[in-house]
Design an enzyme around this catalytic site. Structure first.
Site, PDB file in Angstrom:
ATOM      1  N   ARG A 151      39.831  43.086  32.426  1.00 48.59           N
ATOM      2  CA  ARG A 151      41.026  43.873  32.117  1.00 48.59           C
ATOM      3  C   ARG A 151      42.197  42.906  31.958  1.00 48.59           C
ATOM      4  O   ARG A 151      42.287  41.935  32.697  1.00 48.59           O
ATOM      5  CB  ARG A 151      41.318  44.815  33.287  1.00 48.59           C
ATOM      6  CG  ARG A 151      40.923  46.245  33.016  1.00 48.59           C
ATOM      7  CD  ARG A 151      40.927  47.076  34.260  1.00 48.59           C
ATOM      8  NE  ARG A 151      42.200  47.037  34.976  1.00 48.59           N
ATOM      9  CZ  ARG A 151      42.436  47.722  36.088  1.00 48.59           C
ATOM     10  NH1 ARG A 151      41.501  48.504  36.589  1.00 48.59           N
ATOM     11  NH2 ARG A 151      43.591  47.652  36.696  1.00 48.59           N
ATOM     12  N   ARG A 205      37.127  40.179  38.806  1.00 49.05           N
ATOM     13  CA  ARG A 205      36.553  41.449  38.332  1.00 49.05           C
ATOM     14  C   ARG A 205      36.247  41.450  36.838  1.00 49.05           C
ATOM     15  O   ARG A 205      37.057  41.046  36.015  1.00 49.05           O
ATOM     16  CB  ARG A 205      37.530  42.588  38.640  1.00 49.05           C
ATOM     17  CG  ARG A 205      37.088  43.938  38.096  1.00 49.05           C
ATOM     18  CD  ARG A 205      37.729  45.079  38.808  1.00 49.05           C
ATOM     19  NE  ARG A 205      39.168  45.144  38.646  1.00 49.05           N
ATOM     20  CZ  ARG A 205      39.931  45.998  39.312  1.00 49.05           C
ATOM     21  NH1 ARG A 205      39.403  46.836  40.181  1.00 49.05           N
ATOM     22  NH2 ARG A 205      41.236  46.003  39.119  1.00 49.05           N
ATOM     23  N   ARG A 263      51.446  43.272  41.226  1.00 52.05           N
ATOM     24  CA  ARG A 263      50.955  44.610  41.594  1.00 52.05           C
ATOM     25  C   ARG A 263      50.926  44.779  43.106  1.00 52.05           C
ATOM     26  O   ARG A 263      51.198  45.863  43.627  1.00 52.05           O
ATOM     27  CB  ARG A 263      49.563  44.848  40.992  1.00 52.05           C
ATOM     28  CG  ARG A 263      49.655  45.210  39.526  1.00 52.05           C
ATOM     29  CD  ARG A 263      48.431  44.774  38.765  1.00 52.05           C
ATOM     30  NE  ARG A 263      47.255  45.567  39.052  1.00 52.05           N
ATOM     31  CZ  ARG A 263      46.024  45.205  38.708  1.00 52.05           C
ATOM     32  NH1 ARG A 263      45.818  44.052  38.094  1.00 52.05           N
ATOM     33  NH2 ARG A 263      45.017  45.972  38.965  1.00 52.05           N
ATOM     34  N   LYS A 276      39.189  51.571  45.763  1.00 47.31           N
ATOM     35  CA  LYS A 276      39.357  52.957  45.298  1.00 47.31           C
ATOM     36  C   LYS A 276      38.310  53.335  44.249  1.00 47.31           C
ATOM     37  O   LYS A 276      37.708  54.402  44.315  1.00 47.31           O
ATOM     38  CB  LYS A 276      40.744  53.153  44.665  1.00 47.31           C
ATOM     39  CG  LYS A 276      41.885  53.159  45.654  1.00 47.31           C
ATOM     40  CD  LYS A 276      43.228  53.225  44.945  1.00 47.31           C
ATOM     41  CE  LYS A 276      43.449  51.976  44.141  1.00 47.31           C
ATOM     42  NZ  LYS A 276      44.750  51.768  43.582  1.00 47.31           N
ATOM     43  N   ARG A 292      52.048  56.843  43.430  1.00 42.29           N
ATOM     44  CA  ARG A 292      52.343  55.430  43.656  1.00 42.29           C
ATOM     45  C   ARG A 292      53.705  55.263  44.329  1.00 42.29           C
ATOM     46  O   ARG A 292      54.011  54.195  44.809  1.00 42.29           O
ATOM     47  CB  ARG A 292      52.432  54.679  42.329  1.00 42.29           C
ATOM     48  CG  ARG A 292      51.117  54.348  41.672  1.00 42.29           C
ATOM     49  CD  ARG A 292      50.454  53.156  42.328  1.00 42.29           C
ATOM     50  NE  ARG A 292      49.965  52.131  41.430  1.00 42.29           N
ATOM     51  CZ  ARG A 292      48.815  52.155  40.783  1.00 42.29           C
ATOM     52  NH1 ARG A 292      48.029  53.187  40.874  1.00 42.29           N
ATOM     53  NH2 ARG A 292      48.442  51.144  40.036  1.00 42.29           N
TER      54      ARG A 292
END
Ligand code: AMP
Length: 216
Positions: free
Chosen positions: A163, A128, A174, A14, A89
């Site tokens: 993060r 990431r 998640r 995304k 969501r």
């Protein structure tokens, strides 16, 4: 340009797709995750409450999310078209959002599902890293976008950081939340007739597929 709602599992692409659409087509990028992280960085009472929820990989309450989003949708830059990344969501968010755009005179636009393999998602999350200064995203596991120098941004020399919710445990939570709460939205928008599917393994292909939808 048509407004776009992106529906995808965590790290399905995304952010990358949004970045390309912002650069090439001048879209406004609205990520509810970013809105929440900014609110949490303020460190006030609300910020602390948000940080705790984010760290657990759970969803933040609709009340908080809608307040931040409504404020964002009043800014001028959305008039050329905007991408919603990470919202809605849940089914209840999708329904409330329908009412909100109607009230605000905004076009719902198209809904695009990014289809990416589970193993790819996991590597993208766990590996990431982001630049503290310019926000560029890199990965240390996938072999795509590896930073040239460990811990340093190729583009601006800024420091790279992880993060706090980009770890394996939080990814599993998640992903489960996505399957349980967000995946049902696919059926909801399919029935409305404005749903499209694109592949999320390769970024250029992703851009090509979405551009075809924008030109239709
Ligand atoms: P993201 O940056 O989209 O991966 O979102 C990071 C975290 O922010 C999620 O794990 C949720 O805790 C929270 N979040 C983002 N968008 C929403 C939303 N629409 N509703 C509830 N929580 C959200």
């Amino acid at each position: 340009m048509k407004n776009i709602i992106l529906i995808a599992a965590p790290a399905a692409g995304k952010g990358t797709l949004s970045e390309m659409l912002v650069e090439k087509h001048n879209y406004a990028h609205i990520s509810t995750g970013d809105l929440l992280r900014n609110a949490s960085a303020k460190g006030d009472e609300l910020g602390k409450k948000i940080s705790e929820i984010l760290a657990r990989g759970e969803l933040v309450t609709d009340e908080i999310v809608f307040e931040l989003l409504e404020r964002r949708l009043q800014e001028d830059d959305i008039k050329n078209g905007y991408i919603l990344d990470g919202f809605p969501r849940t089914l209840s968010q999708a329904q409330e959002y329908d009412q909100m755009v109607k009230k605000m005179g905004i076009d719902l636009g198209i809904v695009v599902v990014i289809d990416t393999k589970y193993e790819t998602l996991k590597k993208r999350i766990v590996g990431r890293v982001l630049c503290k200064d310019c926000g560029s995203v890199y990965n240390t596991l996938t072999g795509v976008n590896t930073p040239k120098v460990d811990g340093i941004c190729d583009k601006c020399g800024g420091e790279l950081y992880k993060r706090s919710d980009d770890n394996e445990e939080s990814f599993e939570a998640r992903f489960k939340t996505y399957q349980e709460k967000t995946a049902p939205l696919i059926e909801y928008y399919k029935e409305k007739g404005n749903l499209f599917l694109i592949k999320g393994e390769d970024k250029e292909q992703m851009l090509e597929e979405i551009e075809a939808l924008l030109h239709d």
